[in-house]
Design an enzyme around this catalytic site. Structure first.
Site, PDB file in Angstrom:
ATOM      1  N   ARG A 102       0.813  -1.246  -0.028  1.00 18.04           N
ATOM      2  CA  ARG A 102      -0.147  -0.073   0.043  1.00 18.04           C
ATOM      3  C   ARG A 102       0.891   0.994  -0.041  1.00 18.04           C
ATOM      4  O   ARG A 102       1.557   1.327   0.942  1.00 18.04           O
ATOM      5  CB  ARG A 102      -1.011  -0.117   1.194  1.00 18.04           C
ATOM      6  N   HIS A 129      -7.297   1.050  -6.766  1.00 17.99           N
ATOM      7  CA  HIS A 129      -7.178   0.093  -5.416  1.00 17.99           C
ATOM      8  C   HIS A 129      -7.878  -1.083  -6.162  1.00 17.99           C
ATOM      9  O   HIS A 129      -8.982  -1.692  -5.938  1.00 17.99           O
ATOM     10  CB  HIS A 129      -8.036   0.751  -4.552  1.00 17.99           C
ATOM     11  N   GLN A 132      -9.914  -3.910  -4.154  1.00 18.62           N
ATOM     12  CA  GLN A 132     -11.083  -3.589  -3.656  1.00 18.62           C
ATOM     13  C   GLN A 132     -12.241  -3.604  -4.788  1.00 18.62           C
ATOM     14  O   GLN A 132     -13.179  -4.148  -4.894  1.00 18.62           O
ATOM     15  CB  GLN A 132     -10.929  -1.856  -3.276  1.00 18.62           C
ATOM     16  N   ASP A 223     -17.371   6.532  -1.553  1.00 18.05           N
ATOM     17  CA  ASP A 223     -16.010   6.584  -0.781  1.00 18.05           C
ATOM     18  C   ASP A 223     -16.161   7.824  -0.057  1.00 18.05           C
ATOM     19  O   ASP A 223     -16.682   8.764  -0.152  1.00 18.05           O
ATOM     20  CB  ASP A 223     -15.114   6.176  -1.832  1.00 18.05           C
ATOM     21  N   CYS A 262     -16.419   1.126   0.225  1.00 16.33           N
ATOM     22  CA  CYS A 262     -15.205   0.358   0.307  1.00 16.33           C
ATOM     23  C   CYS A 262     -14.690   0.372   1.623  1.00 16.33           C
ATOM     24  O   CYS A 262     -14.242  -0.528   2.308  1.00 16.33           O
ATOM     25  CB  CYS A 262     -13.917   0.872  -0.443  1.00 16.33           C
ATOM     26  N   ARG A 290     -13.111  -9.124   0.424  1.00 17.18           N
ATOM     27  CA  ARG A 290     -11.753  -8.737   0.242  1.00 17.18           C
ATOM     28  C   ARG A 290     -10.615  -9.920   0.355  1.00 17.18           C
ATOM     29  O   ARG A 290      -9.695 -10.010  -0.348  1.00 17.18           O
ATOM     30  CB  ARG A 290     -11.340  -7.471   1.263  1.00 17.18           C
TER      31      ARG A 290
HETATM   32  N1   CP Z   1     -11.294  -0.686   1.838  1.00 16.12           N
HETATM   33  C1   CP Z   1     -10.085  -0.585   2.360  1.00 16.12           C
HETATM   34  O1   CP Z   1      -9.065  -0.853   1.827  1.00 16.12           O
HETATM   35  O2   CP Z   1      -9.976  -0.300   3.876  1.00 16.12           O
HETATM   36  P1   CP Z   1      -8.746  -0.200   4.537  1.00 16.12           P
HETATM   37  O3   CP Z   1      -8.027   1.061   4.254  1.00 16.12           O
HETATM   38  O4   CP Z   1      -9.113  -0.256   6.011  1.00 16.12           O
HETATM   39  O5   CP Z   1      -7.618  -1.255   4.143  1.00 16.12           O
HETATM   40  N1  NVA Z   2     -10.032   6.610  -1.299  1.00 12.39           N
HETATM   41  C1  NVA Z   2      -9.617   6.111   0.059  1.00 12.39           C
HETATM   42  C2  NVA Z   2      -9.813   4.580  -0.216  1.00 12.39           C
HETATM   43  C3  NVA Z   2      -9.730   3.904   1.180  1.00 12.39           C
HETATM   44  C4  NVA Z   2      -9.699   2.544   1.212  1.00 12.39           C
HETATM   45  C5  NVA Z   2      -8.427   6.541   0.210  1.00 12.39           C
HETATM   46  O1  NVA Z   2      -7.591   6.344  -0.601  1.00 12.39           O
HETATM   47  O2  NVA Z   2      -8.065   6.951   1.328  1.00 12.39           O
END
Ligand code: CP
Ligand code: NVA
Length: 303
Positions: A102, A129, A132, A223, A262, A290
């Site tokens: 990440r 993502h 997701q 989101d 998400c 997930r």
């Molecule tokens: N939806 C998602 O990726 O959640 P987190 O940021 O908690 O991993």
């Molecule tokens: N768009 C959000 C998604 C979190 C899972 C972010 O990047 O923070």
């Protein structure tokens, strides 16, 4: 299924995406079949940003298939602070069979894949993502059977999640309606990429600033209005975004059957509590998926 890394869904063929979703559904139904599928495999998980769902679902999912996950937190997994992405990639490749990351920048994933010798999975970046989106289209497949010809809407800030939904929908032949406030739209290159994929699949892509474009969609997805790494104060955007809040009225006017998110979610910001916690919400099905969708990806990449 023939792919080396999962950096973006746009690199996947329709048949591969469909096979991954089918595999995820089987992993969910028959977990006992896969108890040793990753036996002897180790996977490094690098997180430059916080996470609940992604971190836990990868860790538990890997353990359920007999593999081993090593978690590198924001202190130990920060690229460029103690060492470069290239050095992370080359050192980790000496020990592990895969890297889940990440990251702040998609470029870091590209470099991990370039300099490492093991598969790399995008666990969220500034641009995409994909894990997701796979879980979300698994959920839609579970609800609708075949998703081809269905219409998914995304309302709110155009972001990483939106991009992966657009690309996945375009490949699978799902129509997509994107409604954002002016000035908060999706990335131009992702629009071009999605349009090309739509031409191939026959799907449509509608981009609008007007919530009336939501009429007739099958599901509405929301989101956060402020993604991780964006320091904009909520007060500065609240007024502009409020007309895009998903609430009971919007669900009724659109005729949408399902609400998706998400998570993490912010009640009374991008969605009202009654919708988020209501009967049409499938957010926990998405969250559960997930793990299954990611396990399907790991199986395809590492087996
Ligand atoms: N939806 C998602 O990726 O959640 P987190 O940021 O908690 O991993
Ligand atoms: N768009 C959000 C998604 C979190 C899972 C972010 O990047 O923070």
């Amino acid at each position: 299924m023939n792919f080396e890394h999962l950096l973006s869904v746009k690199d996947l063929e329709k048949s591969t995406l469909k096979a991954l979703i089918a595999q995820a559904i089987d992993l969910k139904k028959n977990p006992q079949k896969y108890q040793q599928a990753l036996a002897g495999k180790s996977i490094a998980m690098i997180f430059e940003k916080p996470s609940l769902r992604t971190r836990v679902s990868f860790d538990v999912g890997i353990q359920k298939m007999g593999g081993h996950a090593v978690y590198l937190d924001q202190q130990n997994g920060a690229f460029g602070k103690r060492e470069s992405v290239k050095d992370f990639a080359q050192n980790l490749s000496c020990w592990v069979d895969g890297i889940v990351a990440r990251v702040f920048s998609q470029q870091s994933l590209i470099e991990l894949a370039e300099y490492g010798s093991v598969p790399v999975v995008n666990a969220l970046s500034d641009l995409y993502h994909p894990c997701q989106a796979l879980a979300d289209f698994q959920a839609l497949t579970e609800q609708f059977g075949d998703v081809q010809g269905r219409t998914l809407a995304y309302v709110g800030d155009g972001n990483n999640v939106t991009h992966s939904l657009m690309l996945t929908a375009a490949i699978l032949g799902v129509n997509m309606v994107i409604v954002t406030p002016p000035g908060h739209g999706v990335d131009g290159q992702v629009v071009v990429d999605s349009q090309k994929l739509c031409e191939k699949s026959g799907a449509t892509l509608t981009i609008s600033n007007d919530v009336s474009a939501l009429k007739g969609v099958d599901a509405i997805y929301a989101d956060t209005w402020i993604s991780m790494g964006d320091e904009t104060p909520f007060e500065r955007i609240a007024e502009k975004f409020m007309p895009y809040q998903v609430n009971r009225q919007m669900m009724t006017d659109s005729g949408a059957q399902y609400f998706m998110h998400c998570q993490p979610a912010h009640r009374e910001e991008e969605v009202t509590a009654d919708v988020l916690d209501g009967d049409q919400s499938i957010i926990l099905q998405q969250a559960e998926n997930r793990m299954h969708a990611q396990n399907a990806v790991l199986l395809a990449l590492l087996k």
